[in-house]
Design an enzyme around this catalytic site. Sequence first.
Site, PDB file in Angstrom:
ATOM      1  N   HIS A  76       0.797  -1.240   0.000  1.00  0.00           N
ATOM      2  CA  HIS A  76       0.000   0.000   0.000  1.00  0.00           C
ATOM      3  C   HIS A  76       0.827   1.286   0.000  1.00  0.00           C
ATOM      4  O   HIS A  76       0.287   2.354  -0.284  1.00  0.00           O
ATOM      5  CB  HIS A  76      -0.920   0.047   1.227  1.00  0.00           C
ATOM      6  CG  HIS A  76      -1.961  -1.028   1.261  1.00  0.00           C
ATOM      7  ND1 HIS A  76      -2.849  -1.236   0.233  1.00  0.00           N
ATOM      8  CD2 HIS A  76      -2.243  -1.974   2.206  1.00  0.00           C
ATOM      9  CE1 HIS A  76      -3.651  -2.257   0.552  1.00  0.00           C
ATOM     10  NE2 HIS A  76      -3.305  -2.717   1.739  1.00  0.00           N
ATOM     11  N   ASP A  88      -4.647 -12.488   4.599  1.00  0.00           N
ATOM     12  CA  ASP A  88      -5.807 -11.892   5.270  1.00  0.00           C
ATOM     13  C   ASP A  88      -7.107 -12.195   4.520  1.00  0.00           C
ATOM     14  O   ASP A  88      -8.179 -11.733   4.901  1.00  0.00           O
ATOM     15  CB  ASP A  88      -5.617 -10.382   5.490  1.00  0.00           C
ATOM     16  CG  ASP A  88      -5.050  -9.674   4.282  1.00  0.00           C
ATOM     17  OD1 ASP A  88      -4.949 -10.298   3.202  1.00  0.00           O
ATOM     18  OD2 ASP A  88      -4.702  -8.481   4.403  1.00  0.00           O
TER      19      ASP A  88
HETATM   20 ZN   LIG Z   1      -4.183  -7.027   3.281  1.00  0.00          ZN
END
Ligand SMILES: [Zn+2]
Length: 376
Positions: free
Chosen positions: A134, A258
């Site tokens: 990110h 995740d």
């Molecule tokens: Zn993630």
Amino acid sequence: MTTTAIIYSDEWRHFDYGREHPLRMERLGLTWRLMEAYHLTALPRAKVLAPEAARLEELARFHTREYLEILRAVSAGDWVPHAARYGLGPGDNPIFPGLWEAAQLAAGGSLLAADLVAAGEVDRAFHFAGGLHHAMPGRASGFCYVNDPVLAIMRLRERGFRVAYVDIDAHHGDGVQAAFYADPNVLTISTHERGDRLFPGTGFVAEMGEGDGFGFSVNVPLQPLTDDAVYHEAFEAVVPPLVTAFKPDVLVIQLGIDSHRTDPLTHLSLTVQGFTRAVRRLLPLAPRIVALGGGGYDLTNVARAWTSAWAALNDIELREALPRECHKDMERLGLGTLTLSDPPETLPADTRRWAEEYARRQVGEIQAKIFPRHGL
Ligand SMILES: [Zn+2]
């Protein structure tokens, strides 16, 4: 015979995002211990290497010098008046002592993986502390301070390799997509929970790249509760055909776990075996692989998934029963069944149908708009 390398450092235990933060450094040591217990850390054709800290100049290939100086300053405890402008502060990207060194180490590990593969020293390298997808050029985001996948891809490009990137984290790989959005020499594909339900809010099918790069950014958003079967139907329809048509020299894979059904931050419904199936499907798609970690906030899943991925990278099948040495760790962290795979669980039929119809619509749009760009 495939040769491999794994990059690991126990330096990680000196860093801490803070007590309340979901990203626990403990997951890295836990993963390493499970790999050790399965005898995967002393394989005859696998190197085990520690990362070196990436230098500022190496980080500055993607990040702005201004941002890097800020990172270094806050890490040393200097007061920086507008840290929040760089995404830093209480919340997702906390300021903690040593954050600069942690960022250097994360980037250094992924650069080392890229270098080993580029030099032909190994066919496949795994740096599971990397995958921080990110981070943006001038801003921290989503627990990520520097974008090691981007730096690794840039390094491979500088060495003349054609690179595809596949990101199976539950979150959209927005930083990597942004870095190569206009570049037809890097194919990025991200599968993730739909952006209107989950951070970072992007990763819709309509994000297809721009200019010459149109058709080289690919997104497969998925409904909450998407399970292994629905995931694999979409994955199979999109990922192997596009990567095969692109013919990468190196495939960089971000292996966030995740996406797991017990992950506390997301809402997909994959299992460890569903994750591993995707990893095994990716490996034959390119002659060389740089594998990175990523998200994963239920620690028992992280250890099991990345151990499985490392076994897959070495073409090894693991026994299902977790080694006894790891039972205490796993029980302490709440794992009910002490096996590598998860017990089966069936979603209600209407939930599945809802996830399946959504996934099929996304795939249909990708096939209609992106496949022709690749002669498919
Ligand atoms: Zn993630």
